[in-house]
Design a protein around this motif. Structure first.
Motif, PDB file in Angstrom:
ATOM      1  N   LEU A  44       0.825  -1.210   0.000  1.00  0.00           N
ATOM      2  CA  LEU A  44       0.000   0.000   0.000  1.00  0.00           C
ATOM      3  C   LEU A  44       0.858   1.258   0.000  1.00  0.00           C
ATOM      4  N   GLU A  45       1.993   1.215   0.679  1.00  0.00           N
ATOM      5  CA  GLU A  45       2.910   2.358   0.673  1.00  0.00           C
ATOM      6  C   GLU A  45       3.419   2.639  -0.739  1.00  0.00           C
ATOM      7  N   SER A  46       3.742   1.566  -1.474  1.00  0.00           N
ATOM      8  CA  SER A  46       4.210   1.726  -2.854  1.00  0.00           C
ATOM      9  C   SER A  46       3.111   2.309  -3.731  1.00  0.00           C
ATOM     10  N   PHE A  47       1.860   1.804  -3.553  1.00  0.00           N
ATOM     11  CA  PHE A  47       0.743   2.327  -4.338  1.00  0.00           C
ATOM     12  C   PHE A  47       0.535   3.819  -4.067  1.00  0.00           C
ATOM     13  N   ALA A  48       0.592   4.225  -2.805  1.00  0.00           N
ATOM     14  CA  ALA A  48       0.368   5.625  -2.434  1.00  0.00           C
ATOM     15  C   ALA A  48       1.439   6.532  -3.018  1.00  0.00           C
ATOM     16  N   GLN A  49       2.677   6.057  -2.995  1.00  0.00           N
ATOM     17  CA  GLN A  49       3.763   6.866  -3.550  1.00  0.00           C
ATOM     18  C   GLN A  49       3.618   7.003  -5.059  1.00  0.00           C
ATOM     19  N   GLU A  50       3.262   5.924  -5.739  1.00  0.00           N
ATOM     20  CA  GLU A  50       3.111   5.973  -7.190  1.00  0.00           C
ATOM     21  C   GLU A  50       1.937   6.875  -7.591  1.00  0.00           C
ATOM     22  N   ALA A  51       0.838   6.825  -6.829  1.00  0.00           N
ATOM     23  CA  ALA A  51      -0.346   7.617  -7.157  1.00  0.00           C
ATOM     24  C   ALA A  51      -0.273   9.026  -6.597  1.00  0.00           C
ATOM     25  N   ASN A  52       0.742   9.311  -5.788  1.00  0.00           N
ATOM     26  CA  ASN A  52       0.893  10.639  -5.157  1.00  0.00           C
ATOM     27  C   ASN A  52      -0.359  10.981  -4.353  1.00  0.00           C
ATOM     28  N   ILE A  53      -0.743  10.019  -3.501  1.00  0.00           N
ATOM     29  CA  ILE A  53      -1.938  10.144  -2.679  1.00  0.00           C
ATOM     30  C   ILE A  53      -1.516  10.106  -1.222  1.00  0.00           C
ATOM     31  N   GLU A  54      -2.287  10.759  -0.329  1.00  0.00           N
ATOM     32  CA  GLU A  54      -1.840  10.887   1.065  1.00  0.00           C
ATOM     33  C   GLU A  54      -1.822   9.541   1.783  1.00  0.00           C
ATOM     34  N   ALA A  55      -2.884   8.750   1.650  1.00  0.00           N
ATOM     35  CA  ALA A  55      -2.917   7.480   2.388  1.00  0.00           C
ATOM     36  C   ALA A  55      -3.883   6.508   1.732  1.00  0.00           C
ATOM     37  N   ILE A  56      -3.523   5.195   1.847  1.00  0.00           N
ATOM     38  CA  ILE A  56      -4.404   4.085   1.470  1.00  0.00           C
ATOM     39  C   ILE A  56      -4.424   3.146   2.673  1.00  0.00           C
ATOM     40  N   TYR A  57      -5.615   2.779   3.132  1.00  0.00           N
ATOM     41  CA  TYR A  57      -5.657   1.940   4.333  1.00  0.00           C
ATOM     42  C   TYR A  57      -6.824   0.955   4.242  1.00  0.00           C
ATOM     43  N   LEU A  58      -6.661  -0.192   4.949  1.00  0.00           N
ATOM     44  CA  LEU A  58      -7.620  -1.288   4.908  1.00  0.00           C
ATOM     45  C   LEU A  58      -8.196  -1.485   6.305  1.00  0.00           C
ATOM     46  N   MET A  59      -9.517  -1.546   6.394  1.00  0.00           N
ATOM     47  CA  MET A  59     -10.201  -1.738   7.677  1.00  0.00           C
ATOM     48  C   MET A  59     -10.990  -3.039   7.646  1.00  0.00           C
ATOM     49  N   ASN A  60     -11.083  -3.648   8.839  1.00  0.00           N
ATOM     50  CA  ASN A  60     -11.901  -4.865   8.944  1.00  0.00           C
ATOM     51  C   ASN A  60     -13.371  -4.476   9.073  1.00  0.00           C
ATOM     52  N   PRO A  61     -14.310  -5.413   9.154  1.00  0.00           N
ATOM     53  CA  PRO A  61     -15.740  -5.065   9.208  1.00  0.00           C
ATOM     54  C   PRO A  61     -16.118  -4.198  10.393  1.00  0.00           C
TER      55      PRO A  61
END
Length: 566
Positions: A85-102
């Protein structure tokens, strides 16, 4: 009231009415123009914001189908997924990507290694999580509960075998867009459905409210932690008439445009003072025009009384100006004539001295290469003769400047031809030209200046050599004939001939057919001038076998003597 007083009153009222009418009529026009410009600017800002909000709209949906994300939800956490997710955020130049459980607990995040991280934080209270957990795409603007930085959140549900197993979310940083608005020097802001300003070109307007928020809605905002404790104070936003609103005690021309996807409204504010300034300027211009018209009328009336005197003065001044212009034109023409004569004289001096200087250079080269005293003595004798030619040319130029008449002497054309051949020996040899000379056995006397006539012959022979530069066969023929009444020297070459050119064109000063830098176009002009000085004629024609033939015809010495005696 007297007639003159009524006339003055009517004039005063007219002067007052025209500027006022111009002001109010132009006010509506400039207001419509300002509104059109404001609408265009509002649409521009709306499109900019739409692009920023929708740029990453589909990223959570794509990530929700990533096998690594689905697998992580089954085990509870993953260092590999954090880095992914850190790699995706850096490539997309986005502040954060995060995954939450139900339950809304963050089990993987792109900012896992930051001092302030979403990892381990619960966001089940956020509306975007609830919308995604309900199977819809969640969108929400809020100040970060963890980072205290505002952002736009987009969330998507994550399914595994048609069962909800979690929610993936991205946070888009809108601060670069807001900073661009701050630098734009325009008044623009965006309010959400509650009337809270969420984006603004003026930082003091952020999180202010355009209207009162009901208590139950305030409680919902606090529960969602949307503005993280900001006071949400009123901005004193009040209407001031059609298209005009007051904000923070300042009147603006107002245009708004909706953003349906977020139920937001973009407000663009234009300074209304420019509308009044333009209308006032129009009134001022109308006043000035009217004043000029009145002044013109008064001036015209006064001018009519002085017409006769002015016409007389104008005629006198026009005559004086004409005389001054004529004197100035004569002076300019005299200066131009002097400069033209100076230019032609300079070019003639250069041309006259060119051949003797070239011959001197050839003789000096021959003297350096020769070891024989007899040859060196012969070369020095030739150099002395060339120096004599230079001195004679200088004396002639002095005579020309003083307008002196040169005395005529009897000279032999055979000697003149021999002198020209001597000066051109090196040029003839270097160009591999075959020289044929025919002359009568006896002398061919004429009256004139030997060196001047020799220069005329040299110029014709040099032109003939130049005309044969590109010829395969180079043959230069010089024929001398003499009779009791006249003598002639004909110079013919095996070059390309005269073509369509006439002798008048060829003997124009500075006319040349050679490449730039290889000729001045003065040879024929000087030769023709010299021949005329000696009461002769210069003719030119194409040769029977090709090439050109130039002929100098001079009266013989006997013919000149007979004419003088007569």
């Amino acid at each position: 009231m007297k007639h003159s007083q009524r006339l003055l009153l009517a004039l005063f009222l007219t002067v007052l009415a025209i500027p006022c009418g111009a002001y109010y009529s132009s006010l509506s026009y400039f207001e419509q123009e300002a509104l059109k410009t404001a609408r265009d600017r509002a649409i521009f800002y709306k499109n900019t914001l739409d692009n920023a909000l929708s740029r990453f709209e589909h990223l959570p949906f794509v990530l929700s189908h990533d096998p690594a994300i689905i697998a992580t939800l089954s085990v509870g956490s993953s260092t590999f997924l954090n880095k992914r997710l850190e790699s995706f955020a850096q490539e997309a130049n986005i502040e954060a990507i995060y995954l939450m459980n139900p339950d809304g607990l963050t089990i993987a995040s792109s900012n896992y290694a930051h001092p302030i991280t979403f990892l381990g934080q619960s966001y089940g209270f956020r509306p975007y999580f609830k919308q995604a957990a309900a199977g819809e795409r969640g969108k929400f603007y809020a100040i970060g509960a963890t980072t205290s930085r505002p952002g736009f959140f987009i969330a998507e549900p994550v399914y595994d075998k048609n069962a909800l197993v979690g929610v993936i979310a991205v946070k888009v940083d809108l601060s670069p867009l807001q900073e661009a608005w701050l630098l734009g020097n325009e008044a623009v802001f965006v309010a959400n459905s509650d009337g809270v300003v969420v984006l603004s070109s003026d930082a003091s307007w952020l999180y202010g409210t355009l209207r009162d928020i009901p208590p139950e809605r305030q409680q919902a905002i606090e529960a969602q932690k949307q503005f993280n404790g900001e006071p949400l104070t009123s901005l004193a936003w009040r209407p001031r008439g059609d298209h005009y609103w007051e904000l923070s005690d300042v009147d603006y021309l107002h245009v708004e445009t909706p953003l349906p996807q977020m139920m937001w409204t973009l407000h663009y504010l234009a300074d209304d003072s420019i509308v009044h300034e333009r209308s006032l300027l129009t009134a001022v211009v109308a006043t000035v025009v009217l004043s000029i018209a009145l002044l013109g009328a008064v001036t015209l009336r006064s001018e009519q009384l002085r017409t006769a005197l002015r016409i007389s003065d104008e005629h006198r001044l026009r005559l004086e100006n004409t005389n001054r212009d004529l004197e100035r034109a004569r002076s300019d023409l005299a200066k131009a004539s002097k400069m033209a004569a100076l230019g032609e004289l300079s070019a003639a001096v250069t041309h006259e001295l060119g051949q003797p200087i070239s011959a001197m250079r050839n003789y000096l080269t021959a003297a350096e290469m020769s070891r024989s005293p007899e040859s060196q003595a012969k070369t020095l004798s030739r150099l002395s003769a060339v120096v004599g030619r230079l001195e004679h040319a200088a004396q002639q130029l002095k005579s020309f400047a003083r307008q002196e008449n040169r005395p005529e002497q009897e000279v032999d054309l055979k000697d003149i031809l021999a002198g020209a051949q001597l000066l051109l020996t090196h040029d003839i040899t270097a160009s591999q030209t075959r020289l044929n000379i025919s002359a009568p056995a006896g002398p061919a006397p004429v009256l004139g200046d030997r060196l001047r006539l020799e220069q005329a012959v040299v110029n014709l022979m040099r032109n003939a050599l130049a005309a044969m530069t590109d010829s395969d066969v180079r043959q230069l023929s010089v024929a001398l004939s003499w009779s009791a009444m006249q003598a002639s020297i004909s110079v013919s070459d095996s070059g390309c001939g005269l073509g369509a050119q006439t002798l008048e064109e060829l003997q124009e000063p500075f006319h040349t057919t050679r490449p730039s830098g290889e000729g001045m176009g003065l040879g024929l002009a000087i030769a023709s001038s010299i021949v005329r000085e000696h009461s002769g004629a210069l003719t030119a024609r194409n040769g029977d076998d090709g090439g050109a033939v130039f002929t100098i015809t001079l009266p013989s010495a006997a013919a000149v003597s007979c004419n003088h005696a007569a």
